[in-house]
Design a protein around this motif. Sequence first.
Motif, PDB file in Angstrom:
ATOM      1  N   LEU A 188       0.832  -1.208   0.000  1.00 61.05           N
ATOM      2  CA  LEU A 188       0.000   0.000   0.000  1.00 61.05           C
ATOM      3  C   LEU A 188       0.862   1.252   0.000  1.00 61.05           C
ATOM      4  CD1 LEU A 188      -2.682   1.515   0.196  1.00 61.05           C
ATOM      5  CD2 LEU A 188      -2.601   1.137   2.690  1.00 61.05           C
ATOM      6  N   ARG A 189       1.884   1.275   0.831  1.00 63.40           N
ATOM      7  CA  ARG A 189       2.768   2.442   0.878  1.00 63.40           C
ATOM      8  C   ARG A 189       3.472   2.652  -0.447  1.00 63.40           C
ATOM      9  NH1 ARG A 189       5.688   0.170   5.392  1.00 63.40           N
ATOM     10  NH2 ARG A 189       7.465   1.376   4.678  1.00 63.40           N
ATOM     11  N   ALA A 190       3.889   1.571  -1.100  1.00 63.06           N
ATOM     12  CA  ALA A 190       4.543   1.691  -2.411  1.00 63.06           C
ATOM     13  C   ALA A 190       3.575   2.276  -3.444  1.00 63.06           C
ATOM     14  CB  ALA A 190       5.066   0.335  -2.872  1.00 63.06           C
ATOM     15  N   GLU A 191       2.328   1.824  -3.417  1.00 62.74           N
ATOM     16  CA  GLU A 191       1.337   2.383  -4.350  1.00 62.74           C
ATOM     17  C   GLU A 191       1.110   3.868  -4.086  1.00 62.74           C
ATOM     18  OE1 GLU A 191      -2.204  -0.008  -4.098  1.00 62.74           O
ATOM     19  OE2 GLU A 191      -1.210  -1.766  -4.972  1.00 62.74           O
ATOM     20  N   LEU A 192       1.056   4.248  -2.823  1.00 58.37           N
ATOM     21  CA  LEU A 192       0.856   5.658  -2.487  1.00 58.37           C
ATOM     22  C   LEU A 192       2.067   6.504  -2.863  1.00 58.37           C
ATOM     23  CD1 LEU A 192      -0.961   5.224   0.937  1.00 58.37           C
ATOM     24  CD2 LEU A 192      -1.972   5.942  -1.252  1.00 58.37           C
ATOM     25  N   ILE A 193       3.265   5.961  -2.693  1.00 60.21           N
ATOM     26  CA  ILE A 193       4.480   6.674  -3.122  1.00 60.21           C
ATOM     27  C   ILE A 193       4.448   6.873  -4.629  1.00 60.21           C
ATOM     28  CG2 ILE A 193       6.994   6.477  -3.390  1.00 60.21           C
ATOM     29  CD1 ILE A 193       6.948   5.001  -0.611  1.00 60.21           C
ATOM     30  N   ALA A 194       4.092   5.824  -5.368  1.00 60.51           N
ATOM     31  CA  ALA A 194       3.991   5.954  -6.831  1.00 60.51           C
ATOM     32  C   ALA A 194       2.984   7.044  -7.184  1.00 60.51           C
ATOM     33  CB  ALA A 194       3.605   4.617  -7.456  1.00 60.51           C
ATOM     34  N   GLY A 195       1.863   7.083  -6.470  1.00 58.07           N
ATOM     35  CA  GLY A 195       0.863   8.112  -6.719  1.00 58.07           C
ATOM     36  C   GLY A 195       1.403   9.507  -6.452  1.00 58.07           C
ATOM     37  N   LEU A 196       2.165   9.671  -5.387  1.00 56.38           N
ATOM     38  CA  LEU A 196       2.760  10.980  -5.104  1.00 56.38           C
ATOM     39  C   LEU A 196       3.743  11.397  -6.196  1.00 56.38           C
ATOM     40  CD1 LEU A 196       3.411  10.831  -1.244  1.00 56.38           C
ATOM     41  CD2 LEU A 196       1.804  12.320  -2.456  1.00 56.38           C
ATOM     42  N   LEU A 197       4.549  10.448  -6.662  1.00 59.10           N
ATOM     43  CA  LEU A 197       5.522  10.773  -7.709  1.00 59.10           C
ATOM     44  C   LEU A 197       4.826  11.082  -9.030  1.00 59.10           C
ATOM     45  CD1 LEU A 197       8.293   8.161  -6.853  1.00 59.10           C
ATOM     46  CD2 LEU A 197       8.240  10.608  -6.271  1.00 59.10           C
ATOM     47  N   LEU A 198       3.781  10.318  -9.352  1.00 56.96           N
ATOM     48  CA  LEU A 198       3.003  10.613 -10.559  1.00 56.96           C
ATOM     49  C   LEU A 198       2.326  11.978 -10.433  1.00 56.96           C
ATOM     50  CD1 LEU A 198       1.446   7.101 -11.157  1.00 56.96           C
ATOM     51  CD2 LEU A 198       3.045   8.270 -12.696  1.00 56.96           C
ATOM     52  N   GLY A 199       1.811  12.267  -9.242  1.00 54.26           N
ATOM     53  CA  GLY A 199       1.175  13.553  -9.001  1.00 54.26           C
ATOM     54  C   GLY A 199       2.143  14.714  -9.156  1.00 54.26           C
ATOM     55  N   LEU A 200       3.371  14.534  -8.693  1.00 53.07           N
ATOM     56  CA  LEU A 200       4.387  15.573  -8.859  1.00 53.07           C
ATOM     57  C   LEU A 200       4.631  15.827 -10.344  1.00 53.07           C
ATOM     58  CD1 LEU A 200       6.588  17.498  -7.817  1.00 53.07           C
ATOM     59  CD2 LEU A 200       8.116  15.502  -7.690  1.00 53.07           C
ATOM     60  N   GLY A 201       4.815  14.752 -11.105  1.00 57.73           N
ATOM     61  CA  GLY A 201       5.050  14.906 -12.539  1.00 57.73           C
ATOM     62  C   GLY A 201       3.877  15.567 -13.240  1.00 57.73           C
ATOM     63  N   ALA A 202       2.654  15.149 -12.889  1.00 57.93           N
ATOM     64  CA  ALA A 202       1.462  15.735 -13.507  1.00 57.93           C
ATOM     65  C   ALA A 202       1.341  17.211 -13.147  1.00 57.93           C
ATOM     66  CB  ALA A 202       0.219  14.969 -13.073  1.00 57.93           C
ATOM     67  N   THR A 203       1.599  17.553 -11.903  1.00 59.43           N
ATOM     68  CA  THR A 203       1.509  18.949 -11.466  1.00 59.43           C
ATOM     69  C   THR A 203       2.517  19.823 -12.207  1.00 59.43           C
ATOM     70  OG1 THR A 203       0.683  18.334  -9.293  1.00 59.43           O
ATOM     71  CG2 THR A 203       1.753  20.482  -9.462  1.00 59.43           C
ATOM     72  N   LEU A 204       3.740  19.347 -12.328  1.00 57.96           N
ATOM     73  CA  LEU A 204       4.756  20.126 -13.043  1.00 57.96           C
ATOM     74  C   LEU A 204       4.392  20.285 -14.516  1.00 57.96           C
ATOM     75  CD1 LEU A 204       7.980  18.701 -11.361  1.00 57.96           C
ATOM     76  CD2 LEU A 204       6.891  20.925 -10.946  1.00 57.96           C
ATOM     77  N   SER A 205       3.736  19.288 -15.094  1.00 56.97           N
ATOM     78  CA  SER A 205       3.300  19.375 -16.490  1.00 56.97           C
ATOM     79  C   SER A 205       2.130  20.331 -16.655  1.00 56.97           C
ATOM     80  CB  SER A 205       2.905  17.993 -17.014  1.00 56.97           C
ATOM     81  OG  SER A 205       4.029  17.157 -17.098  1.00 56.97           O
ATOM     82  N   LEU A 206       1.168  20.253 -15.742  1.00 61.78           N
ATOM     83  CA  LEU A 206      -0.033  21.079 -15.839  1.00 61.78           C
ATOM     84  C   LEU A 206       0.241  22.558 -15.618  1.00 61.78           C
ATOM     85  CD1 LEU A 206      -2.596  18.853 -13.926  1.00 61.78           C
ATOM     86  CD2 LEU A 206      -2.672  19.471 -16.347  1.00 61.78           C
ATOM     87  N   HIS A 207       1.171  22.860 -14.748  1.00 64.79           N
ATOM     88  CA  HIS A 207       1.432  24.251 -14.380  1.00 64.79           C
ATOM     89  C   HIS A 207       2.696  24.772 -15.054  1.00 64.79           C
ATOM     90  CE1 HIS A 207      -1.806  24.186 -11.500  1.00 64.79           C
ATOM     91  NE2 HIS A 207      -1.346  23.023 -11.076  1.00 64.79           N
ATOM     92  N   ARG A 208       2.749  24.576 -16.354  1.00 66.15           N
ATOM     93  CA  ARG A 208       3.896  25.020 -17.127  1.00 66.15           C
ATOM     94  C   ARG A 208       3.477  26.207 -17.957  1.00 66.15           C
ATOM     95  NH1 ARG A 208       6.156  20.446 -20.629  1.00 66.15           N
ATOM     96  NH2 ARG A 208       6.512  19.479 -18.649  1.00 66.15           N
ATOM     97  N   PRO A 209       4.069  27.368 -17.912  1.00 67.01           N
ATOM     98  CA  PRO A 209       5.071  27.740 -16.926  1.00 67.01           C
ATOM     99  C   PRO A 209       4.407  28.005 -15.583  1.00 67.01           C
ATOM    100  CG  PRO A 209       4.573  29.619 -18.302  1.00 67.01           C
ATOM    101  CD  PRO A 209       3.761  28.463 -18.826  1.00 67.01           C
ATOM    102  N   GLY A 210       5.149  27.839 -14.551  1.00 65.03           N
ATOM    103  CA  GLY A 210       4.580  28.047 -13.231  1.00 65.03           C
ATOM    104  C   GLY A 210       5.660  28.098 -12.174  1.00 65.03           C
ATOM    105  N   ALA A 211       5.210  28.169 -10.947  1.00 69.02           N
ATOM    106  CA  ALA A 211       6.131  28.277  -9.821  1.00 69.02           C
ATOM    107  C   ALA A 211       7.030  27.054  -9.715  1.00 69.02           C
ATOM    108  CB  ALA A 211       5.347  28.473  -8.527  1.00 69.02           C
ATOM    109  N   GLY A 212       6.494  25.876 -10.041  1.00 63.41           N
ATOM    110  CA  GLY A 212       7.301  24.660  -9.983  1.00 63.41           C
ATOM    111  C   GLY A 212       8.463  24.688 -10.952  1.00 63.41           C
ATOM    112  N   GLU A 213       8.267  25.304 -12.104  1.00 65.14           N
ATOM    113  CA  GLU A 213       9.335  25.428 -13.086  1.00 65.14           C
ATOM    114  C   GLU A 213      10.413  26.394 -12.615  1.00 65.14           C
ATOM    115  OE1 GLU A 213       8.411  26.754 -17.147  1.00 65.14           O
ATOM    116  OE2 GLU A 213       7.857  24.683 -17.526  1.00 65.14           O
ATOM    117  N   ARG A 214      10.006  27.406 -11.884  1.00 75.81           N
ATOM    118  CA  ARG A 214      10.957  28.411 -11.394  1.00 75.81           C
ATOM    119  C   ARG A 214      11.696  27.928 -10.143  1.00 75.81           C
ATOM    120  NH1 ARG A 214       6.381  31.389 -12.662  1.00 75.81           N
ATOM    121  NH2 ARG A 214       5.808  31.620 -10.465  1.00 75.81           N
ATOM    122  N   ALA A 215      11.119  27.004  -9.414  1.00 77.96           N
ATOM    123  CA  ALA A 215      11.742  26.499  -8.187  1.00 77.96           C
ATOM    124  C   ALA A 215      12.935  25.608  -8.526  1.00 77.96           C
ATOM    125  CB  ALA A 215      10.725  25.699  -7.378  1.00 77.96           C
TER     126      ALA A 215
END
Length: 188
Positions: free
Chosen positions: A139-166
């Motif tokens: 379960l923890r591994a699945e949730l970690i994968a979800g967090l990592l996928l979420g990070l990638g999706a967020t950086l893609s969705l908010h381009r350009p954005g604060a994540g790109e500048r950080a």
Amino acid sequence: MTGQRAAETETGRDAILRAARRAFTLRPYAEVTMRSIAADAGVSASLIVKRFGSKERLFHTVADFGPAADALFAGPRTELGRHMVLTIVRMRREDQGDPLLRAVFSLGNVDERTLLRERFREQVTSRLAGQLRGGDSELRAELIAGLLLGLGATLSLHRPGAGERATPEQLADLYAPAVQRLVTGTGD
């Protein structure tokens, strides 16, 4: 092989893989052509055949999450959350693309999506679960994968954005503690 020729060879391979990832993510397998991948990569179709043999072998190379998992899980357990976040961000910024998101955004047919999901589960989630200590590791591994996928999706969705500048370090400072809590299995 000279150093320059080796670098050009690796660059051509990297360009082909980036173009193939884009192609197989955006279009079903049957619609992807070696010619379109070659045009996107700036190489000849014959070079793709020379390097990978066939479209099927190229697809299987693109569908292989093993190298991404090797990079993601190379950190020490006590710092694995931070290491994974930094690795995702750095891979994205080095124009290697997101190492995990292709499992989510692939538009292929059912067989292709099933293959990607099975490989993702085997090469990423199950492998990570095997490295975690304590209860609920799957379960923890699945949730970690979800967090990592979420990070990638967020950086893609908010381009350009604060994540790109950080900086990668700023992103890791904010995001990695949640990942690390799942790695260690503690609520702290």
